[in-house]
Design a protein around this motif. Structure first.
Motif, mmCIF file in Angstrom:
data_model
loop_
_atom_site.group_PDB
_atom_site.id
_atom_site.type_symbol
_atom_site.label_atom_id
_atom_site.label_comp_id
_atom_site.label_asym_id
_atom_site.label_seq_id
_atom_site.Cartn_x
_atom_site.Cartn_y
_atom_site.Cartn_z
ATOM 1 N N VAL A 245 42.281 -4.555 -13.961
ATOM 2 C CA VAL A 245 42.885 -4.431 -12.625
ATOM 3 C C VAL A 245 44.400 -4.600 -12.680
ATOM 4 O O VAL A 245 45.114 -4.116 -11.798
ATOM 5 N N HIS A 246 44.894 -5.257 -13.734
ATOM 6 C CA HIS A 246 46.332 -5.488 -13.858
ATOM 7 C C HIS A 246 47.010 -4.493 -14.820
ATOM 8 O O HIS A 246 48.218 -4.592 -15.035
ATOM 9 N N LEU A 247 46.247 -3.564 -15.376
ATOM 10 C CA LEU A 247 46.813 -2.585 -16.310
ATOM 11 C C LEU A 247 47.946 -1.806 -15.642
ATOM 12 O O LEU A 247 47.784 -1.299 -14.525
ATOM 13 N N PHE A 248 49.101 -1.731 -16.312
ATOM 14 C CA PHE A 248 50.275 -1.019 -15.782
ATOM 15 C C PHE A 248 50.613 -1.485 -14.361
ATOM 16 O O PHE A 248 50.985 -0.682 -13.496
ATOM 17 N N ASP B 84 55.746 -0.200 -23.543
ATOM 18 C CA ASP B 84 55.584 -1.480 -24.230
ATOM 19 C C ASP B 84 54.449 -2.307 -23.631
ATOM 20 O O ASP B 84 53.901 -1.998 -22.573
ATOM 21 N N THR B 85 54.120 -3.379 -24.350
ATOM 22 C CA THR B 85 52.976 -4.190 -23.939
ATOM 23 C C THR B 85 53.221 -4.935 -22.639
ATOM 24 O O THR B 85 52.273 -5.298 -21.945
ATOM 25 N N ASP B 86 54.472 -5.167 -22.279
ATOM 26 C CA ASP B 86 54.753 -5.831 -21.011
ATOM 27 C C ASP B 86 54.510 -4.891 -19.835
ATOM 28 O O ASP B 86 54.234 -5.349 -18.723
ATOM 29 N N GLN B 87 54.613 -3.592 -20.061
ATOM 30 C CA GLN B 87 54.227 -2.634 -19.027
ATOM 31 C C GLN B 87 52.710 -2.479 -19.004
ATOM 32 O O GLN B 87 52.106 -2.339 -17.931
ATOM 33 N N ILE B 88 52.092 -2.493 -20.179
ATOM 34 C CA ILE B 88 50.634 -2.349 -20.238
ATOM 35 C C ILE B 88 49.955 -3.506 -19.514
ATOM 36 O O ILE B 88 49.049 -3.295 -18.707
#
Length: 201
Positions: free
Chosen positions: A40-43, A20-24
């Motif tokens: 830098v904050h991806l996943f 989901d987008t909150d994990q992305i």
């Protein structure tokens, strides 16, 4: 927006469904209003062992040296579900990804990706699994995605076809976001506006 015609790149797989987008891109990183700086904050919750992002998780696939510089992401069904945050494709693109390949995508994420120059490719689950298997088996495995031919070429050379609505394909091939698409009709708009005074004569 950068035009997309064809791309060959290192592929990496996250073999999970319902990403989901909150994990992305977790909610605490959504304060920026520009599209850059999200990679830098991806996943974040998967990539790091701490909240500050100072301790990379060595077990997470994107942190493995063999996948450094990957530009094609493979995932399982329902990629991009959850909230409608446009920051999700921003983060993926800012990280360096150009293509996401999965059996299915959440509708809003799918549209947001196209509007931001990120190509979402839908392939049958068995073809996605074959690509994942090939990528896992060979370090440095690359995949080619041709938007003009609407094909995906696996590391072993097998070719799969995919579809994309023509309006979305046109936008990506020509590097047009919503504003760019509107401006491509600038002459038509000007001609229309020039006729308005006549209607009130």
């Amino acid at each position: 927006m950068q035009a997309f015609t064809a791309h060959t790149g290192l592929a990496v797989a996250i073999d999970s469904t319902n990403i989901d987008t909150d994990q992305i891109i977790p909610k605490q990183f959504l304060s920026k209003v520009t599209r850059d700086g999200f990679g830098v904050h991806l996943f974040h919750d998967w990539r790091y062992l701490d909240d500050a992002g100072d301790q990379p998780n060595p077990e997470f696939v994107l942190n493995k040296p063999r996948y450094k510089g990957a530009s094609i992401l493979l995932a399982q069904e329902n990629f991009g579900c959850g909230s409608s945050r446009e920051h999700a494709p921003w983060a993926l693109a800012d990280f360096g990804l150009r293509v996401i390949i999965a059996p299915t995508f959440a509708d809003i994420f799918y549209g947001n990706s196209i509007n931001n120059g990120l190509l979402p490719v839908k392939l049958p689950a068995e073809q996605v699994q074959q690509l994942m298997n090939e990528v896992a088996a060979t370090e440095g495995a690359q995949i080619t995605v041709d938007l003009q031919a609407l094909t995906v070429t696996s590391p072993s050379g097998e070719v799969f076809s995919f579809s994309l609505v023509e309006s979305a394909r046109h936008k990506l091939l020509n590097g047009l976001d919503a504003i760019g698409l509107t401006l491509s009709f600038e002459q038509h708009i000007s001609d229309y506006e020039a006729q308005i005074p006549q209607w009130y004569a």
